[in-house]
Design an enzyme around this catalytic site. Structure first.
Site, PDB file in Angstrom:
ATOM      1  N   ARG A   1     106.165  -1.874  43.972  1.00 10.70           N
ATOM      2  CA  ARG A   1     105.629  -1.330  42.733  1.00 10.70           C
ATOM      3  C   ARG A   1     106.651  -0.333  42.196  1.00 10.70           C
ATOM      4  NH1 ARG A   1     100.394   2.598  41.722  1.00 10.70           N
ATOM      5  NH2 ARG A   1     100.593   2.642  39.446  1.00 10.70           N
ATOM      6  N   HIS A   2     106.838  -0.313  40.884  1.00 13.27           N
ATOM      7  CA  HIS A   2     107.768   0.632  40.274  1.00 13.27           C
ATOM      8  C   HIS A   2     107.432   2.058  40.692  1.00 13.27           C
ATOM      9  CE1 HIS A   2     104.856   2.263  37.418  1.00 13.27           C
ATOM     10  NE2 HIS A   2     104.423   1.015  37.273  1.00 13.27           N
ATOM     11  N   GLY A   3     108.433   2.924  40.630  1.00 12.80           N
ATOM     12  CA  GLY A   3     108.216   4.336  40.932  1.00 12.80           C
ATOM     13  C   GLY A   3     107.360   5.012  39.875  1.00 12.80           C
TER      14      GLY A   3
ATOM     15  N   THR B   1     105.797   7.257  36.935  1.00 13.16           N
ATOM     16  CA  THR B   1     106.144   7.687  35.581  1.00 13.16           C
ATOM     17  C   THR B   1     105.294   8.920  35.255  1.00 13.16           C
ATOM     18  OG1 THR B   1     104.427   6.436  34.432  1.00 13.16           O
ATOM     19  CG2 THR B   1     106.482   5.254  34.920  1.00 13.16           C
TER      20      THR B   1
ATOM     21  N   TRP C   1     103.294   9.036  32.859  1.00 12.41           N
ATOM     22  CA  TRP C   1     101.978   8.505  32.514  1.00 12.41           C
ATOM     23  C   TRP C   1     101.150   8.241  33.763  1.00 12.41           C
ATOM     24  CZ3 TRP C   1     101.359   4.931  27.692  1.00 12.41           C
ATOM     25  CH2 TRP C   1     101.862   5.602  26.565  1.00 12.41           C
TER      26      TRP C   1
ATOM     27  N   GLN D   1      99.088   2.738  31.051  1.00 10.82           N
ATOM     28  CA  GLN D   1     100.393   2.268  30.585  1.00 10.82           C
ATOM     29  C   GLN D   1     100.344   0.812  30.156  1.00 10.82           C
ATOM     30  OE1 GLN D   1     103.858   4.424  32.961  1.00 10.82           O
ATOM     31  NE2 GLN D   1     102.496   3.319  34.310  1.00 10.82           N
ATOM     32  N   GLY D   2      99.807  -0.023  31.040  1.00 11.88           N
ATOM     33  CA  GLY D   2      99.798  -1.449  30.755  1.00 11.88           C
ATOM     34  C   GLY D   2     101.197  -1.948  30.478  1.00 11.88           C
TER      35      GLY D   2
ATOM     36  N   GLU E   1     103.012  -5.910  33.971  1.00 10.60           N
ATOM     37  CA  GLU E   1     101.704  -5.315  34.224  1.00 10.60           C
ATOM     38  C   GLU E   1     100.617  -5.926  33.344  1.00 10.60           C
ATOM     39  OE1 GLU E   1      99.575  -4.256  36.134  1.00 10.60           O
ATOM     40  OE2 GLU E   1     100.029  -2.120  36.447  1.00 10.60           O
TER      41      GLU E   1
ATOM     42  N   ASN F   1      97.907  -6.219  30.601  1.00 11.16           N
ATOM     43  CA  ASN F   1      97.889  -5.681  29.241  1.00 11.16           C
ATOM     44  C   ASN F   1      96.539  -4.997  29.032  1.00 11.16           C
ATOM     45  OD1 ASN F   1      97.653  -5.280  26.481  1.00 11.16           O
ATOM     46  ND2 ASN F   1      98.739  -7.169  25.970  1.00 11.16           N
TER      47      ASN F   1
END
Length: 195
Positions: free
Chosen positions: A11-13, A15, A17, A24-25, A92, A94
């Site tokens: 999973r991305h690091g 943010t 948000w 974020q979606g 991700e 929507n």
């Protein structure tokens, strides 16, 4: 996905948000410094786990936070940062009209949508967005295309659905799964482990 293939799902690091609990979606929100450190940690873990990377497919969501995560991971593995491909199937979920809203704002901003989601969170679809059922179908289609060991940089929703599909979990169980940003999900032989 064949049982002899291994998927390393990142999973991305974090943010800003994520930290604020803002939806974020598919909005393109960059990593913060903490998220970059998480990506670096994950790259180090992969460097220790993978001795030979020549036959591995590296793929990222098209969203910037996933791409930056992949580039940091590859750099930590002493690989060229740009040596990966993009696949829109692993972007991700929507969140439609909820994107940009804080979780705490929903009772005032969209009480009807929040109530509908509470009744059936897996199948509820925000205006202009996707449901978790939609995302699960998209993730299942992507998993079916994996033909060799793969490192993927993606998102929390996709990670939950991938884990749920592999483990044969029910809808409610999928929604309750953790989606850590500082560990790597390793999928092989219809089993999920974490490094």
């Amino acid at each position: 996905m064949r049982p002899d293939v291994t998927l390393y799902f990142i999973r991305h690091g974090q943010t800003d948000w994520n930290a604020a609990r803002r939806y974020q979606g598919q909005r393109d929100v960059p990593l913060n410094d903490f998220g970059r450190a998480q990506a670096c940690r994950n790259g180090g873990a992969l460097a220790r786990a993978l001795r030979d990377t020549d036959a591995i497919d590296f793929v990222s969501s098209p969203l910037g936070r996933a791409r930056e995560t992949m580039e940091i991971v590859r750099g930590a593995m002493a690989l060229a940062p740009g040596g990966y491909r993009i696949d829109a199937a692993i972007q991700e979920i929507n969140y439609g009209h909820w994107e940009g809203l804080l979780a705490d704002e929903l009772p005032q901003r969209d009480p009807e949508g929040l109530a509908a989601r509470r009744l059936d969170a897996f199948n509820w679809r925000p205006r202009g967005g996707e449901s978790y059922a939609d995302l699960t179908a998209r993730a299942a289609g992507w998993l079916a295309t994996i033909a060799r060991d793969t490192v993927a940089a993606s998102h929390g929703g996709v990670g939950r659905t991938v884990q749920g599909l592999i483990l044969g979990l029910g809808h409610d169980e999928i929604l309750r799964l953790d989606a850590p940003q500082d560990r790597i999900m390793v999928v092989t032989n219809n089993r999920v482990d974490w490094i």
